[in-house]
Design an enzyme around this catalytic site. Structure first.
Site, PDB file in Angstrom:
ATOM      1  N   ARG A 235      -0.452   1.939   5.465  1.00  0.00           N
ATOM      2  CA  ARG A 235      -0.553   2.541   4.146  1.00  0.00           C
ATOM      3  C   ARG A 235       0.853   2.649   3.540  1.00  0.00           C
ATOM      4  O   ARG A 235       1.799   3.037   4.218  1.00  0.00           O
ATOM      5  CB  ARG A 235      -1.193   3.939   4.198  1.00  0.00           C
ATOM      6  CG  ARG A 235      -2.698   3.950   4.392  1.00  0.00           C
ATOM      7  CD  ARG A 235      -3.411   3.387   3.171  1.00  0.00           C
ATOM      8  NE  ARG A 235      -4.873   3.472   3.267  1.00  0.00           N
ATOM      9  CZ  ARG A 235      -5.653   2.513   3.742  1.00  0.00           C
ATOM     10  NH1 ARG A 235      -5.098   1.397   4.205  1.00  0.00           N
ATOM     11  NH2 ARG A 235      -6.960   2.652   3.769  1.00  0.00           N
ATOM     12  N   GLU A 264      -0.997   0.555  -5.923  1.00  0.00           N
ATOM     13  CA  GLU A 264      -1.557  -0.788  -5.962  1.00  0.00           C
ATOM     14  C   GLU A 264      -2.506  -0.916  -7.154  1.00  0.00           C
ATOM     15  O   GLU A 264      -3.205   0.040  -7.485  1.00  0.00           O
ATOM     16  CB  GLU A 264      -2.302  -1.084  -4.658  1.00  0.00           C
ATOM     17  CG  GLU A 264      -1.410  -1.002  -3.408  1.00  0.00           C
ATOM     18  CD  GLU A 264      -2.172  -1.207  -2.108  1.00  0.00           C
ATOM     19  OE1 GLU A 264      -3.413  -1.420  -2.157  1.00  0.00           O
ATOM     20  OE2 GLU A 264      -1.550  -1.150  -1.038  1.00  0.00           O
ATOM     21  N   HIS A 283      -2.331  -6.505   0.160  1.00  0.00           N
ATOM     22  CA  HIS A 283      -3.332  -5.717   0.873  1.00  0.00           C
ATOM     23  C   HIS A 283      -4.503  -6.590   1.344  1.00  0.00           C
ATOM     24  O   HIS A 283      -5.670  -6.223   1.234  1.00  0.00           O
ATOM     25  CB  HIS A 283      -3.852  -4.568   0.003  1.00  0.00           C
ATOM     26  CG  HIS A 283      -4.321  -3.388   0.817  1.00  0.00           C
ATOM     27  ND1 HIS A 283      -4.145  -2.087   0.435  1.00  0.00           N
ATOM     28  CD2 HIS A 283      -4.967  -3.319   2.013  1.00  0.00           C
ATOM     29  CE1 HIS A 283      -4.657  -1.268   1.334  1.00  0.00           C
ATOM     30  NE2 HIS A 283      -5.158  -1.999   2.309  1.00  0.00           N
TER      31      HIS A 283
END
Length: 323
Positions: A235, A264, A283
């Protein structure tokens, strides 16, 4: 009357391949909403909330009078207010098994790419069609180097196995794992500062909690070797991003590889874009054909279990069973 499943993160097409099967047992409604008030309104008559990245707050949970479960499409549940869900008697399930090796593969790919300066070599080849052995293109071996693993759960252990295959010394910082339970991995448990001081590569594999938010701050980055690389597939908020940018600008560390970010998606003015010593991926460490099939099936099974009045395989808030 059929149960209602509220599906968030519309752009992701979550479990699209199982919609026909789901539609036999529930009405699936996909919301475009992300704002808390709009989500709360959309969730009012939901029995299940199916979510990935969207924040499922206490307000959203409490607005849903008949809510039975929240199913996370993936592993991390930091965007879900689990305490509020438990207080309301709502089960929270996730899918922790589908991508451990997949994400570890990606973390290792970032590490070896940084070690061998693949981004710089690729750029030079694209620009000039060839490169000679200039000093700035010289990489380093992984064999004999030390990797520090912050977090030693499923993915951290999978990463450890890959590093062992490359003859790397492996240090671990994880205050929630009893070293005796993982003695067969051949790793050494140390304090965080010792790990940062000794590691040539630091790879983050812990979950985001109040304790780990900002764990890698300015002090931590200053503690690392100036030849070391930082890798994060967990994270983004675990790292103080401003401190990281300063550390790279001032050559406090050699570089970094990230699949996750504090905010994001990124924008075109993100300060670390376009640097040879920084690798950024969007991601998608989990995004392989096999992992996709596993997470889709595991998500579907979790929803089906809750709708059937059963306990899902991966229940996050076990305390809810008492109520």
């Amino acid at each position: 009357m059929k149960a209602k499943i509220l599906r968030t993160d519309a752009a992701l097409f979550i479990i699209e391949q199982y919609l026909d099967e789901l539609s036999e047992i529930a009405d699936v409604v996909t919301t475009e909403c992300y704002a808390e008030d709009d989500l709360a309104e959309a969730a009012k008559d939901a029995d299940i909330i199916l979510t990935c990245y969207t924040d499922i707050t206490a307000k959203v949970i409490n607005a849903a009078a008949n809510l039975r479960g929240i199913v996370k499409y993936g592993v991390g549940t930091d965007a879900i207010d689990i305490e509020a869900a438990t207080a309301k008697g709502v089960m929270v399930a996730n899918c922790p098994d589908y991508g451990s090796d997949t994400v570890a593969d990606h973390a290792f790919a970032l590490m070896i790419s940084l070690a061998r300066k693949i981004p710089a070599l690729d750029r030079v080849m694209r620009e000039n069609a060839w490169a000679w052995p200039e000093p700035e293109l010289m990489g380093v071996d992984l064999g004999g180097k030390t990797v520090g693993l912050i977090g030693f759960g499923r993915i951290g252990r999978a990463m450890s196995r890959r590093c062992e295959g490359f003859s790397m010394t492996r240090l671990v910082y994880d205050p929630y794992v009893e070293p005796a339970t993982v003695s067969d991995y051949g790793v050494s448990f140390v304090g965080l500062d010792a790990l940062l001081e000794r590691s040539d590569f630091v790879s983050i594999h812990c979950v985001l909690t109040p304790e780990t938010k900002g764990l890698i701050d300015a002090h931590a980055l200053q503690t690392m070797k100036d030849t070391a690389y930082l890798i994060d597939v967990s994270r983004g908020a675990i790292i103080d991003e401003d401190a990281l940018i300063r550390a790279i600008d001032e050559n406090q560390i050699a570089g970094a590889g990230f699949d996750v970010f504090d905010h994001e998606p990124l924008t075109s003015d993100y300060p670390l874009l376009g640097r040879d010593n920084v690798i950024l991926t969007p991601h998608l460490a989990w995004w392989t054909k096999e992992a996709f099939e596993r997470v889709e099936r595991d998500t579907f099974d979790g929803i089906r279990a809750i709708l059937a009045g059963k306990t899902p395989k991966h229940l996050k808030n076990i305390d809810v069973l008492e109520s």
